[in-house]
Design an enzyme around this catalytic site. Structure first.
Site, PDB file in Angstrom:
ATOM      1  N   TYR A 173      -3.909 -14.751  43.643  1.00 22.39           N
ATOM      2  CA  TYR A 173      -5.066 -13.865  43.514  1.00 22.39           C
ATOM      3  C   TYR A 173      -5.331 -13.646  42.030  1.00 22.39           C
ATOM      4  O   TYR A 173      -4.414 -13.335  41.279  1.00 22.39           O
ATOM      5  CB  TYR A 173      -4.780 -12.530  44.201  1.00 22.39           C
ATOM      6  CG  TYR A 173      -5.887 -11.514  44.101  1.00 22.39           C
ATOM      7  CD1 TYR A 173      -5.726 -10.340  43.360  1.00 22.39           C
ATOM      8  CD2 TYR A 173      -7.109 -11.703  44.748  1.00 22.39           C
ATOM      9  CE1 TYR A 173      -6.739  -9.395  43.267  1.00 22.39           C
ATOM     10  CE2 TYR A 173      -8.134 -10.757  44.665  1.00 22.39           C
ATOM     11  CZ  TYR A 173      -7.936  -9.604  43.917  1.00 22.39           C
ATOM     12  OH  TYR A 173      -8.934  -8.659  43.818  1.00 22.39           O
ATOM     13  N   LYS A 224      -3.067  -4.600  33.689  1.00 24.95           N
ATOM     14  CA  LYS A 224      -2.021  -3.688  34.192  1.00 24.95           C
ATOM     15  C   LYS A 224      -1.192  -3.048  33.070  1.00 24.95           C
ATOM     16  O   LYS A 224      -1.650  -2.109  32.431  1.00 24.95           O
ATOM     17  CB  LYS A 224      -1.146  -4.436  35.211  1.00 24.95           C
ATOM     18  CG  LYS A 224      -1.933  -4.861  36.465  1.00 24.95           C
ATOM     19  CD  LYS A 224      -1.062  -5.545  37.481  1.00 24.95           C
ATOM     20  CE  LYS A 224      -1.877  -6.243  38.533  1.00 24.95           C
ATOM     21  NZ  LYS A 224      -2.263  -5.352  39.656  1.00 24.95           N
ATOM     22  N   ASP A 237      -2.311 -16.739  34.597  1.00 23.30           N
ATOM     23  CA  ASP A 237      -2.776 -15.388  34.912  1.00 23.30           C
ATOM     24  C   ASP A 237      -1.539 -14.489  34.943  1.00 23.30           C
ATOM     25  O   ASP A 237      -0.822 -14.429  35.948  1.00 23.30           O
ATOM     26  CB  ASP A 237      -3.496 -15.385  36.268  1.00 23.30           C
ATOM     27  CG  ASP A 237      -3.917 -13.993  36.660  1.00 23.30           C
ATOM     28  OD1 ASP A 237      -4.663 -13.853  37.650  1.00 23.30           O
ATOM     29  OD2 ASP A 237      -3.493 -13.023  35.985  1.00 23.30           O
TER      30      ASP A 237
HETATM   31  P1  KE4 Z   1      -7.807  -6.155  38.785  1.00 26.68           P
HETATM   32  O1  KE4 Z   1      -9.238  -6.655  38.746  1.00 26.68           O
HETATM   33  O2  KE4 Z   1      -7.439  -5.548  40.127  1.00 26.68           O
HETATM   34  O3  KE4 Z   1      -7.450  -5.264  37.598  1.00 26.68           O
HETATM   35  O4  KE4 Z   1      -6.852  -7.438  38.583  1.00 26.68           O
HETATM   36  C1  KE4 Z   1      -7.004  -8.531  39.435  1.00 26.68           C
HETATM   37  C2  KE4 Z   1      -5.726  -9.340  39.396  1.00 26.68           C
HETATM   38  C3  KE4 Z   1      -5.722 -10.512  38.673  1.00 26.68           C
HETATM   39  N1  KE4 Z   1      -4.603 -11.278  38.600  1.00 26.68           N
HETATM   40  C4  KE4 Z   1      -3.465 -10.904  39.237  1.00 26.68           C
HETATM   41  C5  KE4 Z   1      -2.260 -11.790  39.136  1.00 26.68           C
HETATM   42  C6  KE4 Z   1      -3.411  -9.706  39.984  1.00 26.68           C
HETATM   43  O5  KE4 Z   1      -2.269  -9.357  40.614  1.00 26.68           O
HETATM   44  C7  KE4 Z   1      -4.561  -8.898  40.071  1.00 26.68           C
HETATM   45  C8  KE4 Z   1      -4.598  -7.614  40.882  1.00 26.68           C
HETATM   46  N2  KE4 Z   1      -3.437  -7.345  41.662  1.00 26.68           N
HETATM   47  C9  KE4 Z   1      -3.654  -6.537  42.847  1.00 26.68           C
HETATM   48  C10 KE4 Z   1      -2.287  -6.405  43.530  1.00 26.68           C
HETATM   49  N3  KE4 Z   1      -2.056  -7.450  44.436  1.00 26.68           N
HETATM   50  C11 KE4 Z   1      -4.241  -5.203  42.521  1.00 26.68           C
HETATM   51  C12 KE4 Z   1      -4.192  -4.212  43.651  1.00 26.68           C
HETATM   52  C13 KE4 Z   1      -5.565  -4.018  44.275  1.00 26.68           C
HETATM   53  O6  KE4 Z   1      -6.308  -5.001  44.438  1.00 26.68           O
HETATM   54  O7  KE4 Z   1      -5.851  -2.848  44.620  1.00 26.68           O
END
Ligand code: KE4
Length: 428
Positions: free
Chosen positions: A144, A267, A239
């Site tokens: 993701y 994060k 990523d």
């Molecule tokens: P955000 O757009 O949510 O800040 O980041 C996206 C993203 C990009 N790359 C990786 C490897 C990530 O894990 C994420 C976001 N992680 C999720 C947890 N699986 C955030 C939790 C959520 O979507 O509420």
């Protein structure tokens, strides 16, 4: 435990916000039941609106590696907010955080701040396309990288390597530019690259996959991925939104000794405030507007509060012995959970990279999305509810990673392991 106030709030939220939440996974749909509403947090603890207390292994999905409301981060933010919240103009703080990030990630010569991991990944991909003049991208099944259209794509059926939308609203034309292969499958990757390399701009990957739980790269996989992309002029994007400063201070690229062409972060570098970042070699990043022609912008990018929280977090993380302490407690938790499952007679597979981990309810060795999906999600749901009831807050999905923080103590981990043993017995 009682959750009367949470249930009342959730009922109201359902009438105001889609699914009652501002991000889907928070709705507890994968585990059943209703989400608990959090009042406040401190250190390793979450306090919900009904007065229940939990040891937190979600930590806002990774950012709170210092623990919640770290006094030095809070004090720095209090001072910063007195000076205003956002100027829409350059500030010394973004120069300072950029410098800290580049020192920690030598594969990057330049870095651009954005407001989320999604923005970081989508921007990095646009720059890789602009740099190579190629349109297609490769991602791995189950990884993701945020919710940009071209990334909500799953593998096309049969022999076709072209992606198909993984969500309504994503045009087929977008999905066709995204090729998906199984993680750790270097043969499938090599076949696609040898066939399609002239049209492939980049491969984007989570070097440790935290969005299928915690899936480690098999020995040699990242090295072969690096060679294949280099040999074909394909930009390799790590990523590290989740693994950055989490798997080690220098991320998975330091941990595994691989130099990607571009890196996405998020994060931890925001210390709990909205931040994302993408960066890479200067010849690639010189493409980014206003230095170059590839456009990318953001009203609140580099805002002083998020920069302040990030700077304070990295300052504390860079202190001697911090990662040794994190490693000690992560290893203690790993041993405790593995022993608890074994003693309870429950088949699990546990994986960890630094302070991110996952315990799968399966006996199958998990190396990709397909093997991760052999996990028994109904057992996981029962385990989740039992842990919650015992004051331990883990991710509400079998396919998410868990995290520990600097604030977690040996006592927290002993309590967690006891709760896990009782919960394993219940799911048996
Ligand atoms: P955000 O757009 O949510 O800040 O980041 C996206 C993203 C990009 N790359 C990786 C490897 C990530 O894990 C994420 C976001 N992680 C999720 C947890 N699986 C955030 C939790 C959520 O979507 O509420």
């Amino acid at each position: 435990m009682e959750w009367k106030k949470s249930h009342k709030l959730f009922k109201k939220a359902l009438g105001l916000i889609p699914g009652g939440v501002n991000s889907p996974v928070r709705a507890f749909r994968a585990v059943g039941g209703n989400p608990v509403f959090i009042e406040r947090a401190k250190g390793s603890r979450l306090y919900d609106v009904d007065g229940n207390v939990y040891i937190d292994y979600v930590l806002s999905w990774g950012p709170l590696i210092l623990g919640h409301a770290h006094p030095e981060v809070v004090n720095a933010l209090k001072k910063a907010v007195e000076k205003g919240t956002s100027y829409g103009a350059p500030t010394p703080l973004e120069v300072e955080l950029a410098d800290l990030v580049l020192k920690a990630y030598p594969s990057m010569d330049k870095v651009r701040m954005v407001n989320s991991g999604t923005e970081a990944a989508m921007s990095a991909i646009r720059v890789a396309r602009g740099f190579t003049g190629r349109d297609k991208i490769i991602k791995f099944e189950g990884c993701y990288h945020g919710h940009a259209d071209g990334l909500l794509v799953k593998a096309g059926s049969g022999a076709t390597t072209f992606g198909v939308p993984d969500s309504p609203g994503v045009p087929k034309s977008y999905a066709r530019n995204t090729i998906t292969v199984p993680f750790n499958d270097i043969r499938a990757l090599r076949t696609v690259i040898e066939q399609e390399w002239k049209s492939i701009a980049c491969v984007i990957t989570e070097p440790v996959v935290g969005n299928i739980g915690c899936v480690l790269p098999q020995p040699g996989f990242l090295e072969k991925l690096r060679k294949l992309t280099k040999d074909h002029g394909i930009v390799l994007i790590f990523d590290e939104v989740m693994t950055g400063f989490r798997v080690s201070y220098g991320g998975a690229q330091e941990y595994y000794g691989i130099k990607p062409d571009m890196t996405c972060l998020g994060k931890v570098i925001g210390g709990g405030l909205p931040v994302g970042a993408y960066g890479g070699k200067k010849e690639i990043m010189s493409m980014v507007s206003p230095e170059g022609p590839v456009y990318q912008a953001g009203t609140l990018s580099g805002n002083p509060l998020a920069m302040t929280a990030g700077i304070e977090t990295l300052r504390i993380l860079s202190k001697k012995g911090v990662y040794d302490k994190l490693e000690k407690h992560a290893a203690m938790l790993e041993k405790g959970l593995i022993d608890a499952a074994k003693t309870a007679g429950v088949k699990t597979r546990f994986y960890r990279a630094g302070t991110m981990f996952c315990s799968y309810f399966t006996g199958t060795h998990v190396v990709d999305y397909t093997t991760a999906k052999t996990a028994d999600t109904s057992k996981f749901s029962k385990f989740f509810s039992s842990m919650l009831d015992r004051g331990v807050y883990i991710a509400p999905s079998q396919f998410e990673a868990g995290f520990i923080s600097l604030a977690h103590t040996a006592k927290d981990i002993e309590k967690t392991v006891r709760a896990a043993y009782e919960s394993f017995l219940k799911v048996k």
